[in-house]
Design a protein around this motif. Structure first.
Motif, PDB file in Angstrom:
ATOM      1  N   ASP A  97       1.747   0.255  -0.172  1.00  0.00           N
ATOM      2  CA  ASP A  97       0.721  -0.674  -0.659  1.00  0.00           C
ATOM      3  C   ASP A  97      -0.630   0.026  -0.770  1.00  0.00           C
ATOM      4  O   ASP A  97      -1.343  -0.113  -1.782  1.00  0.00           O
ATOM      5  CB  ASP A  97       0.605  -1.886   0.272  1.00  0.00           C
TER       6      ASP A  97
ATOM      7  N   HIS B 252      -3.660  -4.646 -11.078  1.00  0.00           N
ATOM      8  CA  HIS B 252      -3.906  -3.238 -10.795  1.00  0.00           C
ATOM      9  C   HIS B 252      -3.851  -2.390 -12.062  1.00  0.00           C
ATOM     10  O   HIS B 252      -4.463  -1.324 -12.111  1.00  0.00           O
ATOM     11  CB  HIS B 252      -2.883  -2.707  -9.785  1.00  0.00           C
TER      12      HIS B 252
ATOM     13  N   PRO C 112       0.835  -5.085  -7.276  1.00  0.00           N
ATOM     14  CA  PRO C 112      -0.110  -6.204  -7.306  1.00  0.00           C
ATOM     15  C   PRO C 112      -0.576  -6.501  -8.734  1.00  0.00           C
ATOM     16  O   PRO C 112      -0.820  -5.589  -9.529  1.00  0.00           O
ATOM     17  CB  PRO C 112      -1.276  -5.705  -6.447  1.00  0.00           C
TER      18      PRO C 112
ATOM     19  N   ASP D 167      -2.896   0.864  -4.160  1.00  0.00           N
ATOM     20  CA  ASP D 167      -4.304   0.460  -4.249  1.00  0.00           C
ATOM     21  C   ASP D 167      -5.189   1.651  -4.590  1.00  0.00           C
ATOM     22  O   ASP D 167      -6.082   1.562  -5.458  1.00  0.00           O
ATOM     23  CB  ASP D 167      -4.770  -0.132  -2.912  1.00  0.00           C
TER      24      ASP D 167
END
Length: 323
Positions: A226, A254, A251, A230
């Motif tokens: 994750d 993104h 996500p 990011d």
């Protein structure tokens, strides 16, 4: 407690006569009497009373009988838990989101009646030791890293060549490319914080760097997938490699891009390892399933390190650095 004595007690209680219990157990009546006497001494109570009709349980014998039956059932369960074919097949998949985990999910769908224990061991030495001790039945690994040949009693077969793709954020210089030649990645920062020195995947990427002049950075703590997504999404200067069989949830917002790498396409070679004397019948089923579902290896335009040699039992006859 002597389970033979407990088994003899239950047989005598069910038959009502020592002679019939002896016939059922294929021993002499004297052996039945001796076993019952030893059990009574150990328990400190009388279990039977002799009568003209045979052997009747005392009050203590009646109290002990259901527990004796449970002792025998527990012993049967204990034996069954380790009897070949009766315990789950134990397989190491390294991590839950990688290609090996996907292969095992496919196997489970095809063979739902086979019980599985899926484990995640970190390095190849731990996996090989577990195979040799019988702690696991199989492991998915890259075979074999330089200077670390497999022991002679460990067999292996190459089961999957996983293509690597470039993962970038929306502002990366290559984000709009439909594909990118591997050599074009020289000069771009590829961030892979999960690479651990001494592992087989570290050896793989070391050779990739040396062959094509890439810059792969493994700096910083590894906070997991994750945090990797990011950071790549928010940092235009960073990209990372991602196997095309890796299962991640991206996500929304993104704007991540997966870009095929070509000329050549680096592929990560996954192999199945097992001990040559392992008798678990489900292991043979797993190997047959992987052989039937595996795509071909060494496709034209792909790359693997020079140390990826034909595995014992593999049908591939030669490996070269670039296909």
């Amino acid at each position: 407690m002597d389970l033979d004595a407990v088994r003899t007690f239950v047989a005598a209680a069910d038959a009502g006569r020592f002679q019939e219990a002896a016939a059922e157990l294929a021993v002499t009546q004297q052996a039945v009497s001796k076993r019952i006497a030893v059990l009574e001494r150990n328990l400190g109570v009388r279990l039977f009373t002799r009568t003209p009709r045979g052997a009747e349980l005392t009050i203590d014998g009646q109290a002990f009988l259901p527990h004796a039956r449970e002792l025998l059932r527990a012993a049967e369960r204990a034996v069954a838990s380790v009897r070949t074919g009766h315990r789950p097949l134990r397989v190491d998949v390294i991590n839950s989101r990688g290609a090996a985990s996907g292969l095992m999910r496919g196997f489970h769908r095809a063979h739902p009646g086979i019980d599985l224990d899926v484990l995640m061991l970190f390095d190849v030495e731990t996996a090989v030791a577990a195979l040799r001790s019988g702690a696991i039945d199989a492991s998915f690994r890259a075979v074999a890293a330089p200077g670390r040949p497999l022991p002679e009693d460990i067999e292996s077969v190459r089961v999957l060549d996983e293509q690597l793709q470039l993962l970038t954020g929306p502002a990366h210089a290559l984000a709009g490319a439909r594909s990118v030649p591997l050599a074009q990645l020289a000069g771009h920062r590829i961030w892979m914080p999960g690479i651990v020195p001494g592992t087989e995947w570290a050896a793989y990427y070391d050779d990739l760097v040396a062959e094509f002049g890439l810059t792969i950075e493994a700096t910083g703590p590894n906070f997991g997938s994750d945090a990797l997504l990011d950071t790549v999404a928010d940092t235009p200067a960073l990209a990372t490699f991602m196997g095309d069989r890796t299962r991640l949830v991206w996500p929304a917002g993104h704007g991540l891009r997966l870009i095929p790498v070509t000329d050549p396409t680096p592929v990560y070679p996954h192999s199945l390892l097992w001990h040559r004397d392992n008798p678990h019948p489900a292991l043979a089923t797993l190997r047959a399933h992987l052989a039937a579902t595996a795509a071909g290896h060494d496709a034209a335009g792909t790359w693997v390190p020079g140390w990826v040699v034909p595995c014992r039992g593999d049908t591939v006859t030669a490996h070269r650095k670039t296909r």
